[in-house]
Write a protein that holds these residues in place. Structure first.
Motif, mmCIF file in Angstrom:
data_model
loop_
_atom_site.group_PDB
_atom_site.id
_atom_site.type_symbol
_atom_site.label_atom_id
_atom_site.label_comp_id
_atom_site.label_asym_id
_atom_site.label_seq_id
_atom_site.Cartn_x
_atom_site.Cartn_y
_atom_site.Cartn_z
ATOM 1 N N THR A 183 -31.049 23.069 -12.905
ATOM 2 C CA THR A 183 -30.704 23.631 -11.604
ATOM 3 C C THR A 183 -31.440 24.952 -11.447
ATOM 4 O OG1 THR A 183 -28.852 24.961 -12.386
ATOM 5 C CG2 THR A 183 -28.368 22.672 -11.762
ATOM 6 N N PRO A 184 -31.544 25.434 -10.240
ATOM 7 C CA PRO A 184 -32.013 26.813 -10.083
ATOM 8 C C PRO A 184 -30.926 27.741 -10.620
ATOM 9 C CG PRO A 184 -31.297 25.926 -7.980
ATOM 10 C CD PRO A 184 -31.226 24.798 -8.970
ATOM 11 N N PRO A 185 -31.216 29.028 -10.752
ATOM 12 C CA PRO A 185 -30.174 29.953 -11.219
ATOM 13 C C PRO A 185 -28.916 29.843 -10.357
ATOM 14 C CG PRO A 185 -32.295 31.054 -11.172
ATOM 15 C CD PRO A 185 -32.488 29.714 -10.502
ATOM 16 N N LEU A 186 -27.777 29.764 -11.020
ATOM 17 C CA LEU A 186 -26.498 29.655 -10.316
ATOM 18 C C LEU A 186 -25.797 31.003 -10.185
ATOM 19 C CD1 LEU A 186 -25.080 26.406 -11.933
ATOM 20 C CD2 LEU A 186 -26.376 26.633 -9.813
ATOM 21 N N LEU A 187 -26.105 31.925 -11.076
ATOM 22 C CA LEU A 187 -25.457 33.235 -11.084
ATOM 23 C C LEU A 187 -26.487 34.331 -10.884
ATOM 24 C CD1 LEU A 187 -23.128 32.805 -14.197
ATOM 25 C CD2 LEU A 187 -22.549 32.458 -11.799
ATOM 26 N N THR A 188 -26.066 35.386 -10.239
ATOM 27 C CA THR A 188 -26.913 36.568 -10.114
ATOM 28 C C THR A 188 -26.887 37.335 -11.439
ATOM 29 O OG1 THR A 188 -25.109 38.003 -9.406
ATOM 30 C CG2 THR A 188 -26.293 36.788 -7.661
ATOM 31 N N PRO A 189 -27.827 38.241 -11.649
ATOM 32 C CA PRO A 189 -27.753 39.065 -12.867
ATOM 33 C C PRO A 189 -26.422 39.810 -12.986
ATOM 34 C CG PRO A 189 -29.934 39.238 -11.917
ATOM 35 C CD PRO A 189 -29.081 38.461 -10.923
ATOM 36 N N ALA A 190 -25.878 40.290 -11.880
ATOM 37 C CA ALA A 190 -24.589 41.002 -11.917
ATOM 38 C C ALA A 190 -23.458 40.063 -12.345
ATOM 39 C CB ALA A 190 -24.285 41.624 -10.565
ATOM 40 N N GLN A 191 -23.473 38.834 -11.848
ATOM 41 C CA GLN A 191 -22.446 37.866 -12.245
ATOM 42 C C GLN A 191 -22.580 37.510 -13.723
ATOM 43 O OE1 GLN A 191 -23.520 35.075 -9.139
ATOM 44 N NE2 GLN A 191 -21.480 35.291 -8.202
ATOM 45 N N CYS A 192 -23.804 37.380 -14.202
ATOM 46 C CA CYS A 192 -24.018 37.120 -15.630
ATOM 47 C C CYS A 192 -23.444 38.260 -16.468
ATOM 48 C CB CYS A 192 -25.504 36.944 -15.938
ATOM 49 S SG CYS A 192 -26.212 35.415 -15.330
ATOM 50 N N ALA A 193 -23.707 39.488 -16.064
ATOM 51 C CA ALA A 193 -23.185 40.648 -16.783
ATOM 52 C C ALA A 193 -21.664 40.654 -16.781
ATOM 53 C CB ALA A 193 -23.728 41.937 -16.168
ATOM 54 N N GLU A 194 -21.068 40.234 -15.666
ATOM 55 C CA GLU A 194 -19.603 40.159 -15.560
ATOM 56 C C GLU A 194 -19.035 39.168 -16.579
ATOM 57 O OE1 GLU A 194 -16.395 38.437 -12.309
ATOM 58 O OE2 GLU A 194 -18.342 39.115 -11.590
ATOM 59 N N VAL A 195 -19.655 38.010 -16.686
ATOM 60 C CA VAL A 195 -19.176 36.998 -17.642
ATOM 61 C C VAL A 195 -19.416 37.465 -19.079
ATOM 62 C CG1 VAL A 195 -19.468 34.624 -18.450
ATOM 63 C CG2 VAL A 195 -19.459 35.115 -16.005
ATOM 64 N N ILE A 196 -20.570 38.051 -19.336
ATOM 65 C CA ILE A 196 -20.866 38.557 -20.682
ATOM 66 C C ILE A 196 -19.824 39.591 -21.103
ATOM 67 C CG2 ILE A 196 -22.502 39.980 -21.989
ATOM 68 C CD1 ILE A 196 -24.736 38.503 -20.364
ATOM 69 N N ALA A 197 -19.449 40.471 -20.186
ATOM 70 C CA ALA A 197 -18.468 41.519 -20.499
ATOM 71 C C ALA A 197 -17.111 40.935 -20.862
ATOM 72 C CB ALA A 197 -18.342 42.482 -19.322
ATOM 73 N N MET A 198 -16.799 39.753 -20.370
ATOM 74 C CA MET A 198 -15.509 39.121 -20.669
ATOM 75 C C MET A 198 -15.393 38.713 -22.137
ATOM 76 S SD MET A 198 -14.989 36.531 -17.491
ATOM 77 C CE MET A 198 -15.355 37.019 -15.835
ATOM 78 N N PHE A 199 -16.512 38.479 -22.804
ATOM 79 C CA PHE A 199 -16.494 37.913 -24.155
ATOM 80 C C PHE A 199 -15.668 38.743 -25.133
ATOM 81 C CE2 PHE A 199 -18.155 36.585 -28.263
ATOM 82 C CZ PHE A 199 -18.176 35.211 -28.114
ATOM 83 N N ASP A 200 -15.654 40.042 -24.958
ATOM 84 C CA ASP A 200 -14.908 40.920 -25.875
ATOM 85 C C ASP A 200 -13.454 41.113 -25.485
ATOM 86 O OD1 ASP A 200 -17.112 41.302 -27.548
ATOM 87 O OD2 ASP A 200 -17.872 42.930 -26.295
ATOM 88 N N GLU A 201 -13.004 40.478 -24.413
ATOM 89 C CA GLU A 201 -11.612 40.599 -23.960
ATOM 90 C C GLU A 201 -10.806 39.431 -24.535
ATOM 91 O OE1 GLU A 201 -11.492 41.022 -19.680
ATOM 92 O OE2 GLU A 201 -13.272 42.314 -19.723
ATOM 93 N N ASP A 202 -10.252 39.628 -25.724
ATOM 94 C CA ASP A 202 -9.580 38.546 -26.449
ATOM 95 C C ASP A 202 -8.517 37.823 -25.640
ATOM 96 O OD1 ASP A 202 -11.150 39.019 -28.682
ATOM 97 O OD2 ASP A 202 -9.666 40.343 -29.618
ATOM 98 N N ALA A 203 -7.807 38.534 -24.783
ATOM 99 C CA ALA A 203 -6.715 37.917 -24.026
ATOM 100 C C ALA A 203 -7.206 36.851 -23.043
ATOM 101 C CB ALA A 203 -5.931 38.985 -23.269
ATOM 102 N N ARG A 204 -8.490 36.860 -22.704
ATOM 103 C CA ARG A 204 -9.038 35.871 -21.769
ATOM 104 C C ARG A 204 -9.262 34.502 -22.406
ATOM 105 N NH1 ARG A 204 -11.128 37.245 -16.862
ATOM 106 N NH2 ARG A 204 -11.406 39.448 -16.409
ATOM 107 N N PHE A 205 -9.160 34.438 -23.728
ATOM 108 C CA PHE A 205 -9.548 33.215 -24.433
ATOM 109 C C PHE A 205 -8.394 32.619 -25.215
ATOM 110 C CE2 PHE A 205 -13.227 35.850 -23.739
ATOM 111 C CZ PHE A 205 -14.113 34.955 -23.186
ATOM 112 N N ARG A 206 -8.362 31.287 -25.226
ATOM 113 C CA ARG A 206 -7.318 30.589 -25.980
ATOM 114 C C ARG A 206 -7.772 30.257 -27.387
ATOM 115 N NH1 ARG A 206 -8.590 25.134 -25.988
ATOM 116 N NH2 ARG A 206 -9.945 24.460 -24.303
ATOM 117 N N SER A 207 -9.092 30.216 -27.615
ATOM 118 C CA SER A 207 -9.570 29.922 -28.951
ATOM 119 C C SER A 207 -11.011 30.359 -29.104
ATOM 120 C CB SER A 207 -9.373 28.435 -29.228
ATOM 121 O OG SER A 207 -10.492 27.730 -29.459
ATOM 122 N N THR A 208 -11.362 30.655 -30.351
ATOM 123 C CA THR A 208 -12.716 31.080 -30.696
ATOM 124 C C THR A 208 -13.199 30.237 -31.867
ATOM 125 O OG1 THR A 208 -12.285 33.339 -29.989
ATOM 126 C CG2 THR A 208 -14.136 33.027 -31.490
#
Length: 79
Positions: free
Chosen positions: A25-50
């Motif tokens: 596909t063409p890019p689905l996310l903007t660079p800002a949206q990508c940064a937003e998702v990347i920043a979530m990775f360190d927020e443990d409460a957002r995830f049910r399993s690792t």
């Protein structure tokens, strides 16, 4: 986000998946949206399993499964 998804040629993508097993596909996310998702990775409460890949001899790194409710951006992509 919705405008980008609405412009996808879904029948053509499906055909490529059926014939080649993969479709781009063409890019689905903007660079800002990508940064937003990347920043979530360190927020443990957002995830049910690792999964730590080295623990299972899958290589290096880890991946995580979002917990419910999904972040709105992720929910839109799934829908």
């Amino acid at each position: 986000m919705t405008a980008v998804l609405d412009r996808l040629d879904l029948p053509a993508l499906q055909e490529r998946l059926d014939t080649d097993g993969v479709a781009s596909t063409p890019p689905l996310l903007t660079p800002a949206q990508c940064a937003e998702v990347i920043a979530m990775f360190d927020e443990d409460a957002r995830f049910r399993s690792t999964v730590v890949m080295a623990r299972h001899a899958f290589g290096e790194g880890s991946y995580r499964y979002f917990a419910d409710p999904l972040p709105p951006l992720v929910q839109q992509l799934r829908e």
